[in-house]
Design a protein around this motif. Sequence first.
Motif, PDB file in Angstrom:
ATOM      1  N   GLU A 273       0.836  -1.246   0.038  1.00 30.07           N
ATOM      2  CA  GLU A 273      -0.038   0.013   0.057  1.00 30.07           C
ATOM      3  C   GLU A 273       1.094   1.358  -0.080  1.00 30.07           C
ATOM      4  O   GLU A 273       0.433   2.037  -0.990  1.00 30.07           O
TER       5      GLU A 273
ATOM      6  N   CYS B  35       4.316   5.588  -5.579  1.00 24.07           N
ATOM      7  CA  CYS B  35       4.467   5.550  -7.145  1.00 24.07           C
ATOM      8  C   CYS B  35       3.356   6.329  -7.609  1.00 24.07           C
ATOM      9  O   CYS B  35       3.520   7.181  -8.619  1.00 24.07           O
ATOM     10  N   LYS B  36       2.071   6.381  -7.157  1.00 26.04           N
ATOM     11  CA  LYS B  36       1.023   7.186  -7.469  1.00 26.04           C
ATOM     12  C   LYS B  36       1.439   8.743  -7.224  1.00 26.04           C
ATOM     13  O   LYS B  36       1.042   9.580  -8.407  1.00 26.04           O
TER      14      LYS B  36
ATOM     15  N   ARG C 292       3.868   9.560 -10.156  1.00 21.43           N
ATOM     16  CA  ARG C 292       3.441   9.791 -11.367  1.00 21.43           C
ATOM     17  C   ARG C 292       2.465  11.003 -11.500  1.00 21.43           C
ATOM     18  O   ARG C 292       2.604  11.734 -12.637  1.00 21.43           O
ATOM     19  N   VAL C 293       1.775  11.407 -10.387  1.00 20.67           N
ATOM     20  CA  VAL C 293       0.819  12.757 -10.408  1.00 20.67           C
ATOM     21  C   VAL C 293       1.767  13.924 -10.506  1.00 20.67           C
ATOM     22  O   VAL C 293       1.400  14.814 -11.030  1.00 20.67           O
TER      23      VAL C 293
ATOM     24  N   LEU D  99       6.514   4.187 -14.956  1.00 17.42           N
ATOM     25  CA  LEU D  99       5.001   4.604 -14.144  1.00 17.42           C
ATOM     26  C   LEU D  99       4.265   4.799 -15.351  1.00 17.42           C
ATOM     27  O   LEU D  99       4.372   5.340 -16.634  1.00 17.42           O
TER      28      LEU D  99
ATOM     29  N   ASP E  29      -0.436   4.510 -16.556  1.00 18.47           N
ATOM     30  CA  ASP E  29      -1.849   4.724 -15.883  1.00 18.47           C
ATOM     31  C   ASP E  29      -2.452   3.714 -14.957  1.00 18.47           C
ATOM     32  O   ASP E  29      -3.139   4.029 -13.977  1.00 18.47           O
ATOM     33  N   LYS E  30      -1.611   2.580 -14.796  1.00 22.20           N
ATOM     34  CA  LYS E  30      -2.479   1.444 -13.955  1.00 22.20           C
ATOM     35  C   LYS E  30      -1.319   1.619 -12.752  1.00 22.20           C
ATOM     36  O   LYS E  30      -0.106   1.693 -12.736  1.00 22.20           O
ATOM     37  N   GLU E  31      -1.752   1.111 -11.823  1.00 19.00           N
ATOM     38  CA  GLU E  31      -1.413   1.182 -10.480  1.00 19.00           C
ATOM     39  C   GLU E  31      -0.251  -0.015 -10.255  1.00 19.00           C
ATOM     40  O   GLU E  31      -0.458  -1.185 -10.945  1.00 19.00           O
TER      41      GLU E  31
ATOM     42  N   LYS F  32       2.744   1.629  -3.292  1.00 16.50           N
ATOM     43  CA  LYS F  32       1.447   2.173  -4.457  1.00 16.50           C
ATOM     44  C   LYS F  32       1.373   3.628  -4.304  1.00 16.50           C
ATOM     45  O   LYS F  32       1.068   4.351  -5.369  1.00 16.50           O
ATOM     46  N   ARG F  33       1.282   3.943  -3.009  1.00 16.71           N
ATOM     47  CA  ARG F  33       0.786   5.718  -3.003  1.00 16.71           C
ATOM     48  C   ARG F  33       2.006   6.325  -3.291  1.00 16.71           C
ATOM     49  O   ARG F  33       1.842   7.412  -3.929  1.00 16.71           O
TER      50      ARG F  33
ATOM     51  N   GLU G  34      -1.569  -3.906  -9.432  1.00 13.69           N
ATOM     52  CA  GLU G  34      -3.004  -4.033  -9.461  1.00 13.69           C
ATOM     53  C   GLU G  34      -3.223  -5.636  -9.976  1.00 13.69           C
ATOM     54  O   GLU G  34      -4.693  -6.029  -9.758  1.00 13.69           O
TER      55      GLU G  34
END
Length: 153
Positions: A84, A90-91, A94-95, A139, A141-143, A87-88, A146
């Motif tokens: 978790e 990496c997100k 990416r953002v 990176l 668009d997919k997590e 993932k956060r 997932e």
Amino acid sequence: MSLFVRLADWQTDRGDIRRIRQKVFVDEQKVPPELEWDEHEESAQHFLIYHHDKPIGTGRLTGGGKIGRMAILKEARGLGAGLELLKRICKFARVSGQKNVYLNAQVQAAPFYEKAGFAASGEEFMEAGISHVRMDLTLSDKEPCENVDDWNR
């Protein structure tokens, strides 16, 4: 599962970040304190993960997309907190416009990162007396992770 990840600030959250990393890296893994704390602390984007409102892990993202200092308290391992948290981070990368992220994984943790989509690049090397390997992730668009059905296997 009551896991929650939030952005952390070194100035405000230093106590929790230091406590977790002290227990995991310095006490458990015997990393010398002078190698654990570095010049990136104040400029890095830190993250904290909580389980039932208790901070149980931390990680950070430094310039150039480097993920580092990922640590989950021993008593909290097996809850899915590491995934978790990863993932956060990496997100967030990416953002924030990052196209790629990388990390120096302890060799024993490389399978964890491989399941998350990271690929080893280069030879093993020693860091803080522990064998590591660089791992990269492009990176998209997919997590990350997932498609992993049973992470805790």
